[in-house]
Design a protein around this motif. Structure first.
Motif, mmCIF file in Angstrom:
data_model
loop_
_atom_site.group_PDB
_atom_site.id
_atom_site.type_symbol
_atom_site.label_atom_id
_atom_site.label_comp_id
_atom_site.label_asym_id
_atom_site.label_seq_id
_atom_site.Cartn_x
_atom_site.Cartn_y
_atom_site.Cartn_z
ATOM 1 N N TYR A 130 7.569 12.435 0.395
ATOM 2 C CA TYR A 130 6.771 11.339 0.950
ATOM 3 C C TYR A 130 7.528 10.657 2.085
ATOM 4 O O TYR A 130 6.968 10.397 3.165
ATOM 5 C CB TYR A 130 6.432 10.325 -0.134
ATOM 6 C CG TYR A 130 5.615 9.152 0.354
ATOM 7 C CD1 TYR A 130 4.220 9.200 0.361
ATOM 8 C CD2 TYR A 130 6.233 7.998 0.841
ATOM 9 C CE1 TYR A 130 3.470 8.135 0.824
ATOM 10 C CE2 TYR A 130 5.489 6.933 1.306
ATOM 11 C CZ TYR A 130 4.112 7.001 1.298
ATOM 12 O OH TYR A 130 3.377 5.945 1.770
ATOM 13 N N TYR B 36 -5.634 3.921 -8.418
ATOM 14 C CA TYR B 36 -4.523 2.983 -8.490
ATOM 15 C C TYR B 36 -4.234 2.449 -7.086
ATOM 16 O O TYR B 36 -3.957 3.222 -6.169
ATOM 17 C CB TYR B 36 -3.316 3.725 -9.061
ATOM 18 C CG TYR B 36 -2.149 2.868 -9.455
ATOM 19 C CD1 TYR B 36 -2.259 1.926 -10.471
ATOM 20 C CD2 TYR B 36 -0.901 3.032 -8.839
ATOM 21 C CE1 TYR B 36 -1.167 1.171 -10.850
ATOM 22 C CE2 TYR B 36 0.185 2.280 -9.215
ATOM 23 C CZ TYR B 36 0.046 1.353 -10.219
ATOM 24 O OH TYR B 36 1.124 0.602 -10.594
ATOM 25 N N HIS B 37 -4.291 1.118 -6.911
ATOM 26 C CA HIS B 37 -4.197 0.555 -5.580
ATOM 27 C C HIS B 37 -3.724 -0.890 -5.639
ATOM 28 O O HIS B 37 -3.780 -1.536 -6.690
ATOM 29 C CB HIS B 37 -5.575 0.604 -4.898
ATOM 30 C CG HIS B 37 -6.608 -0.214 -5.631
ATOM 31 N ND1 HIS B 37 -7.257 0.237 -6.755
ATOM 32 C CD2 HIS B 37 -7.085 -1.476 -5.402
ATOM 33 C CE1 HIS B 37 -8.093 -0.698 -7.199
ATOM 34 N NE2 HIS B 37 -8.005 -1.741 -6.397
ATOM 35 N N ALA C 163 0.482 6.508 -7.305
ATOM 36 C CA ALA C 163 -0.965 6.700 -7.379
ATOM 37 C C ALA C 163 -1.343 8.164 -7.262
ATOM 38 O O ALA C 163 -2.314 8.621 -7.874
ATOM 39 C CB ALA C 163 -1.662 5.888 -6.291
ATOM 40 N N THR C 164 -0.598 8.914 -6.472
ATOM 41 C CA THR C 164 -0.932 10.319 -6.250
ATOM 42 C C THR C 164 -0.184 11.273 -7.165
ATOM 43 O O THR C 164 -0.458 12.472 -7.156
ATOM 44 C CB THR C 164 -0.625 10.698 -4.788
ATOM 45 O OG1 THR C 164 0.753 10.391 -4.502
ATOM 46 C CG2 THR C 164 -1.515 9.926 -3.836
ATOM 47 N N CYS D 106 2.622 1.863 -3.307
ATOM 48 C CA CYS D 106 1.646 2.235 -4.339
ATOM 49 C C CYS D 106 1.242 3.704 -4.258
ATOM 50 O O CYS D 106 0.864 4.312 -5.258
ATOM 51 C CB CYS D 106 0.384 1.379 -4.195
ATOM 52 S SG CYS D 106 0.169 0.173 -5.510
ATOM 53 N N GLU D 107 1.329 4.262 -3.068
ATOM 54 C CA GLU D 107 0.773 5.593 -2.842
ATOM 55 C C GLU D 107 1.479 6.675 -3.656
ATOM 56 O O GLU D 107 0.838 7.598 -4.173
ATOM 57 C CB GLU D 107 0.836 5.936 -1.348
ATOM 58 C CG GLU D 107 0.078 7.197 -0.995
ATOM 59 C CD GLU D 107 0.002 7.422 0.508
ATOM 60 O OE1 GLU D 107 -0.280 8.563 0.918
ATOM 61 O OE2 GLU D 107 0.216 6.448 1.266
ATOM 62 N N LEU D 108 2.804 6.595 -3.764
ATOM 63 C CA LEU D 108 3.537 7.635 -4.502
ATOM 64 C C LEU D 108 3.118 7.718 -5.963
ATOM 65 O O LEU D 108 2.692 8.785 -6.429
ATOM 66 C CB LEU D 108 5.046 7.409 -4.374
ATOM 67 C CG LEU D 108 5.925 8.382 -5.169
ATOM 68 C CD1 LEU D 108 5.760 9.797 -4.655
ATOM 69 C CD2 LEU D 108 7.393 7.947 -5.114
ATOM 70 N N HIS E 240 6.717 10.587 6.274
ATOM 71 C CA HIS E 240 6.481 9.318 6.964
ATOM 72 C C HIS E 240 7.657 8.920 7.858
ATOM 73 O O HIS E 240 7.771 7.752 8.265
ATOM 74 C CB HIS E 240 6.198 8.205 5.950
ATOM 75 C CG HIS E 240 4.872 8.344 5.275
ATOM 76 N ND1 HIS E 240 4.652 9.249 4.249
ATOM 77 C CD2 HIS E 240 3.684 7.709 5.469
ATOM 78 C CE1 HIS E 240 3.394 9.153 3.846
ATOM 79 N NE2 HIS E 240 2.789 8.231 4.571
ATOM 80 N N GLU F 128 0.810 -1.218 0.000
ATOM 81 C CA GLU F 128 0.000 0.000 0.000
ATOM 82 C C GLU F 128 0.844 1.268 0.000
ATOM 83 O O GLU F 128 0.577 2.221 -0.735
ATOM 84 C CB GLU F 128 -0.933 0.003 1.213
ATOM 85 C CG GLU F 128 -1.921 1.155 1.215
ATOM 86 C CD GLU F 128 -2.950 1.021 2.305
ATOM 87 O OE1 GLU F 128 -3.910 1.815 2.308
ATOM 88 O OE2 GLU F 128 -2.818 0.118 3.152
ATOM 89 N N GLU F 129 1.899 1.292 0.824
ATOM 90 C CA GLU F 129 2.724 2.493 0.923
ATOM 91 C C GLU F 129 3.498 2.756 -0.358
ATOM 92 O O GLU F 129 3.622 3.902 -0.801
ATOM 93 C CB GLU F 129 3.684 2.362 2.111
ATOM 94 C CG GLU F 129 3.016 2.423 3.471
ATOM 95 C CD GLU F 129 2.372 1.110 3.886
ATOM 96 O OE1 GLU F 129 1.771 1.065 4.968
ATOM 97 O OE2 GLU F 129 2.469 0.120 3.118
ATOM 98 N N ALA G 251 -1.474 -5.481 -0.197
ATOM 99 C CA ALA G 251 -1.366 -4.177 0.464
ATOM 100 C C ALA G 251 -0.628 -4.276 1.790
ATOM 101 O O ALA G 251 0.091 -3.353 2.194
ATOM 102 C CB ALA G 251 -2.755 -3.590 0.678
#
Length: 552
Positions: A524, A305-306, A286-287, A282-284, A528, A279-280, A313
């Motif tokens: 990012y 996008y996930h 995806a956004t 994918c986030e970059l 985090h 999940e983490e 995830a």
């Protein structure tokens, strides 16, 4: 080609991380034999084509895995699968730089060097040789078909239901003597189509059946085909009007060309499910990258996008028994920090450029090697074999070949990587295993963890290679290879974009776009708690801290 059976009309397609579909309305008659075997249901032949062996091997491995673990009712065990010219290893098998003779129960694999039909280019991936079937590391469900013999055509005619997979040039070599009565496939899939040029893709239309369908799977946000020349811009007016659209697109990939032609998005679908990254990670993308693509996807405007499943995830890098006390070491191994960014400072805060510390062309190479050793220690509970570690768990990516060589040298000198068990490969040293790749070679590959060495301490190199280093597609490939852990090592010189006042505006735009993506990765990680700065004068101290953890 002596004869051409290209379809009269193709409904053009495509998309980012997307699939493109095309239908043919005219082709030559089917070549199915009356003696063809049918597993059950109607005859259906599938051809899977890609430009590189790496891409084909990955598809075949996934196909076998899906049949074994998830869809045995959809992919019958008796369904024949043929791989042109190469034995397909399991995920845990190493790629060795030394050649090996490969064989299977059906036939023997021919050397990659015999498949070069396009001025020596058969989509070969470089150094890696196919694994030996004798080692027990191959997939028994896959038959090896020699493209320079009659095995492939006999395989297709004998099996009315089958899957054949190979590089575009291996497919051409396998069926080139059957031009007057070519084998016809009901489904042709072009994998990594964003790397396949228009002319190469045209070869595949020859094998498409009368009612066949073609699917292009690729990602125009990753690296395009490598070309040896730079084509001039097209004229503003061309005599053939809009028949080809933007004429410059025909010099790129079939995927990009189809995407540009599909202005209404009628046959384009963005694949929103990522089957690799947690999940983490994918986030970059995806956004940043795929958020725009999702917005522009006329067929599925609300796509996000996930990760494909909750299990994917939640994947995490294996943890040490206890997290280390040292800040850097703990950050590197912490499973809760999938994306880590380390910035190396060549100029200590407040000092001048005269105080830059340099210890070789790539002073970070010993740090990269020791980080790899630290990650190796995390996986000792899952795999005791070094070859399996490199094949499954870790890949190191660097943009320059000289960088690769220095990192390999540093890694090979560490005791933890000193020997490969004889039972797992022909190599006796880690230096013979392909575990450090350029970004181009890494496309299509994946590992649990990735280390990206993007640290350069020469401003003139950063300035001169700006269009290369900051290309967002290149960065996207590197940052999207990992399943659970991605460690990005950059330098302050790279994080200070060069001045390009006199550059071509298109180059300046590429650099700006890529730099913003690189900065987004740093931001990012910072947000985090996964960002760390190290000055070069202190790099040895940090290496010693890592080694102290390794010696526990």
């Amino acid at each position: 080609m002596a004869e051409s059976h290209l379809p009269d009309k193709i409904d053009l397609p495509s998309a980012s991380s997307t699939t493109t579909k095309a239908k043919s309305t005219k082709a030559s008659s089917s070549s199915s034999s009356s003696s063809s075997s049918v597993v059950g249901g109607s005859p259906f032949r599938v051809l899977i084509v890609a430009f590189t062996h790496t891409a084909i091997d990955h598809v075949v491995r996934m196909l076998v895995r899906l049949r074994r673990e998830h869809f045995p009712h959809l992919i019958p065990w008796k369904l024949p699968i043929g791989r042109l010219d190469r034995v397909v290893s399991s995920d845990d098998s190493p790629s060795s730089s030394t050649s090996s003779s490969s064989s299977s129960s059906s036939s023997s694999s021919s050397s990659d060097n015999n498949n070069n039909n396009n001025n020596g280019n058969d989509g070969d991936d470089g150094d890696a040789a196919p694994p030996s079937a004798a080692s027990g590391s191959c997939l028994p469900e896959v038959d090896v078909l020699e493209s320079d013999k009659k095995g492939p055509i006999q395989f297709v005619r004998r099996n009315a239901q089958c899957i054949v997979a190979g590089t575009v040039w291996a497919v051409r070599k396998a069926f080139k003597k059957e031009l007057r009565d070519p084998p016809q496939f009901d489904l042709v899939i072009l994998d990594e189509a964003s790397q396949m040029r228009l002319g190469e893709a045209a070869i595949c239309f020859h094998w498409l059946g009368k009612q066949g369908r073609m699917v292009l799977a690729g990602d125009h946000e990753q690296l395009p085909p490598i070309t040896s020349v730079i084509y001039p811009p097209p004229p503003s007016v061309v005599p053939w009007g809009d028949v080809f659209g933007d004429i410059s697109a025909i010099h790129g990939s079939i995927f990009q060309y189809c995407k540009q032609r599909d202005k209404q998005g009628k046959v384009t679908r963005m694949l929103s499910e990522n089957w690799r990254m947690n999940e983490e990670l994918c986030e970059l993308p995806a956004t940043t990258i795929y958020a725009t693509n999702a917005t522009n996807n006329n067929n599925n405007d609300d796509v996000i996008y996930h990760p494909a499943t909750a299990t994917i995830a939640a994947r995490r890098w294996p943890s040490l028994a206890t997290l280390p006390r040292d800040d850097l070491v703990r950050l590197l191994v912490d499973p809760a920090k999938p994306l880590v960014v380390i910035k190396l400072l060549s100029v200590p805060q407040g000092d001048s450029d005269d105080d830059v510390v340099r210890s070789g062309v790539f002073p970070q190479a010993p740090l990269v090697a020791n980080v790899a050793a630290l990650l190796r220690k995390c996986t000792l509970g899952e795999t005791s074999h070094i070859a399996q570690f490199w094949a499954k768990h870790l890949l190191i990516i660097a943009p320059h070949h000289a960088q690769r060589l220095q990192i390999k040298k540093e890694v090979s000198q560490l005791p933890l990587f000193g020997k490969v068990e004889p039972a797992l490969g022909t190599s006796s040293s880690s230096s013979n295993i392909q575990f450090v790749e350029t970004v181009e070679k890494s496309q299509g590959q994946q590992r649990e963890g990735i280390i990206i060495d993007y640290a350069i301490f020469d401003r003139s190199v950063v300035q001169r290679e700006a269009g290369f280093l900051y290309h967002r597609n290149r960065l996207n490939v590197a940052l999207s290879r990992a399943r659970t852990k991605c460690i990005l090592i950059v330098s302050d010189d790279v994080m200070r974009p060069p001045l390009l006042d006199d550059a071509d505006p298109s180059v300046a735009a590429v650099v700006e776009q890529g730099y913003m993506y690189l900065k987004a990765a740093v931001d990012y990680a910072t947000a985090h708690g996964a960002y760390k700065e190290i000055s070069l004068p202190n790099i040895l101290e940090n290496i010693q801290n890592i080694r102290a953890e390794l010696n526990k």
